[in-house]
Design an enzyme around this catalytic site. Sequence first.
Site, mmCIF file in Angstrom:
data_model
loop_
_atom_site.group_PDB
_atom_site.id
_atom_site.type_symbol
_atom_site.label_atom_id
_atom_site.label_comp_id
_atom_site.label_asym_id
_atom_site.label_seq_id
_atom_site.Cartn_x
_atom_site.Cartn_y
_atom_site.Cartn_z
ATOM 1 N N GLY A 155 0.860 -1.192 0.000
ATOM 2 C CA GLY A 155 0.000 0.000 0.000
ATOM 3 C C GLY A 155 0.894 1.238 0.000
ATOM 4 O O GLY A 155 2.074 1.172 -0.372
ATOM 5 N N ARG A 177 -2.029 -7.965 -1.289
ATOM 6 C CA ARG A 177 -3.388 -8.435 -1.573
ATOM 7 C C ARG A 177 -4.009 -7.604 -2.689
ATOM 8 O O ARG A 177 -4.689 -8.089 -3.556
ATOM 9 C CB ARG A 177 -4.280 -8.232 -0.340
ATOM 10 C CG ARG A 177 -4.307 -9.336 0.656
ATOM 11 C CD ARG A 177 -5.195 -8.919 1.797
ATOM 12 N NE ARG A 177 -5.096 -7.458 2.032
ATOM 13 C CZ ARG A 177 -5.941 -6.744 2.731
ATOM 14 N NH1 ARG A 177 -6.973 -7.306 3.274
ATOM 15 N NH2 ARG A 177 -5.762 -5.442 2.915
ATOM 16 N N ALA A 237 4.481 -2.375 11.107
ATOM 17 C CA ALA A 237 3.034 -2.462 10.847
ATOM 18 C C ALA A 237 2.275 -2.688 12.158
ATOM 19 O O ALA A 237 1.864 -1.718 12.808
ATOM 20 C CB ALA A 237 2.777 -3.560 9.829
ATOM 21 N N ARG A 238 2.117 -3.948 12.546
ATOM 22 C CA ARG A 238 1.495 -4.266 13.837
ATOM 23 C C ARG A 238 2.227 -5.480 14.407
ATOM 24 O O ARG A 238 2.551 -6.431 13.668
ATOM 25 C CB ARG A 238 0.009 -4.595 13.671
ATOM 26 C CG ARG A 238 -0.888 -3.386 13.537
ATOM 27 C CD ARG A 238 -0.979 -2.540 14.818
ATOM 28 N NE ARG A 238 -1.883 -1.416 14.686
ATOM 29 C CZ ARG A 238 -1.532 -0.198 14.269
ATOM 30 N NH1 ARG A 238 -0.280 0.053 13.918
ATOM 31 N NH2 ARG A 238 -2.428 0.766 14.205
ATOM 32 N N GLU A 267 1.961 -4.743 23.138
ATOM 33 C CA GLU A 267 2.467 -3.420 23.537
ATOM 34 C C GLU A 267 1.799 -2.948 24.812
ATOM 35 O O GLU A 267 0.601 -3.155 24.977
ATOM 36 C CB GLU A 267 2.179 -2.411 22.420
ATOM 37 C CG GLU A 267 3.108 -2.609 21.257
ATOM 38 C CD GLU A 267 2.851 -1.665 20.090
ATOM 39 O OE1 GLU A 267 2.264 -0.592 20.307
ATOM 40 O OE2 GLU A 267 3.249 -2.020 18.992
ATOM 41 N N HIS A 285 7.112 2.058 19.008
ATOM 42 C CA HIS A 285 5.973 2.454 18.150
ATOM 43 C C HIS A 285 6.021 3.942 17.781
ATOM 44 O O HIS A 285 5.149 4.716 18.158
ATOM 45 C CB HIS A 285 4.635 2.103 18.823
ATOM 46 C CG HIS A 285 3.520 1.902 17.824
ATOM 47 N ND1 HIS A 285 2.494 1.015 18.000
ATOM 48 C CD2 HIS A 285 3.281 2.500 16.620
ATOM 49 C CE1 HIS A 285 1.666 1.058 16.969
ATOM 50 N NE2 HIS A 285 2.127 1.971 16.106
ATOM 51 N N GLY A 287 6.378 5.034 14.483
ATOM 52 C CA GLY A 287 6.185 5.184 13.036
ATOM 53 C C GLY A 287 5.695 6.547 12.590
ATOM 54 O O GLY A 287 6.244 7.153 11.676
HETATM 55 C C1 GLV Z 1 0.068 3.722 13.775
HETATM 56 O O1 GLV Z 1 0.518 2.694 14.129
HETATM 57 C C2 GLV Z 1 -1.050 3.848 12.923
HETATM 58 O O2 GLV Z 1 -1.690 2.841 12.592
HETATM 59 O O3 GLV Z 1 -1.381 4.981 12.547
#
Ligand code: GLV
Length: 319
Positions: A155, A177, A237-238, A267, A285, A287
Amino acid sequence: MSRVVVTGRVPDAAIEKLRAEHEVDAWEGPESIGREELLRRVAGADAVVSLLTERIDAELLDAAGPQLKVVSNVAVGYDNIDVPACTGRGIIATNTPGVLTEATADIAFGLILMATRRLGEGERLIRAGQPWKWGMFFLLGSSLQGKTLGIVGMGGIGQATARRAKAFGMDIVYQSRSEIDPAIAAELGARQVDLDELLTLSDVISLHCPYGAATHHLIGAEQLAAMKSSTYLVNTARGPIVDEAALAAALHEGVIAGAGLDVFENEPQVHPELLDLENVTLVPHLGSATVETRTAMAVLAADNTLAVLRGEQPPTPIG
Ligand code: GLV
């Protein structure tokens, strides 16, 4: 005037926008709002602006009541929201794609550099006061030029990470995907492969897919074993996309070379075995954690909220 509950501290610009049109009840505590307090506060709310640390489930939606019209997540990921439970109650759920793409790709690439060039190890060594001097074989890492980056989830953030990788002279393969604009794939020189091929081919693997039932432990012991022993894994990502215990074991046993993690399975807990390993970089975390990006995210969440409360289409609905 409607009642908007904001579940945690967000930049003022967003609160001001919301306050110009509605009554705003924003949690200001230094710690996350507790579940009990959250359930109490949402009662009677027309809109909830949520942070990713808060679970928005059927219990919360029922506690809010039938007048609730919109849940606006201040995040692109929305695994904290039970979207079918929202939809089933006629509640619109929104997220904040786009505005955090570049910041998150920066962190992904930062972790790629930290992992492959052993920057965390070097920093820890100096801070620990250990003796060191330049040496021909001291803390040698791995070059990126000419190596292959495998992107799982192509993405916006995956593509932005690929652009950075291209500038570093890397070849790019991806698994996704959704269909990617062939012109973008061609511009990046990126080739679509299946996950098995990506795992065996890549020197660095960066995860950018959403988290859900389909991606729970997408990377486990079997997938780690399929990677080359020289491969690095990066996750922005997660956390639960990776089986953290399996990753710790793989890093410990040299099944892969190293990892960089911005997200964790539980987390803010980090698997204790990861904490003892030198070949993993751990960041909390971060990002989207720039002033500009967090402001843009919160303002987009406010715009989503205001649009729904005006009876308009929100800019970035989920789904
Ligand atoms: C951060 O992890 C978000 O999904 O924006």
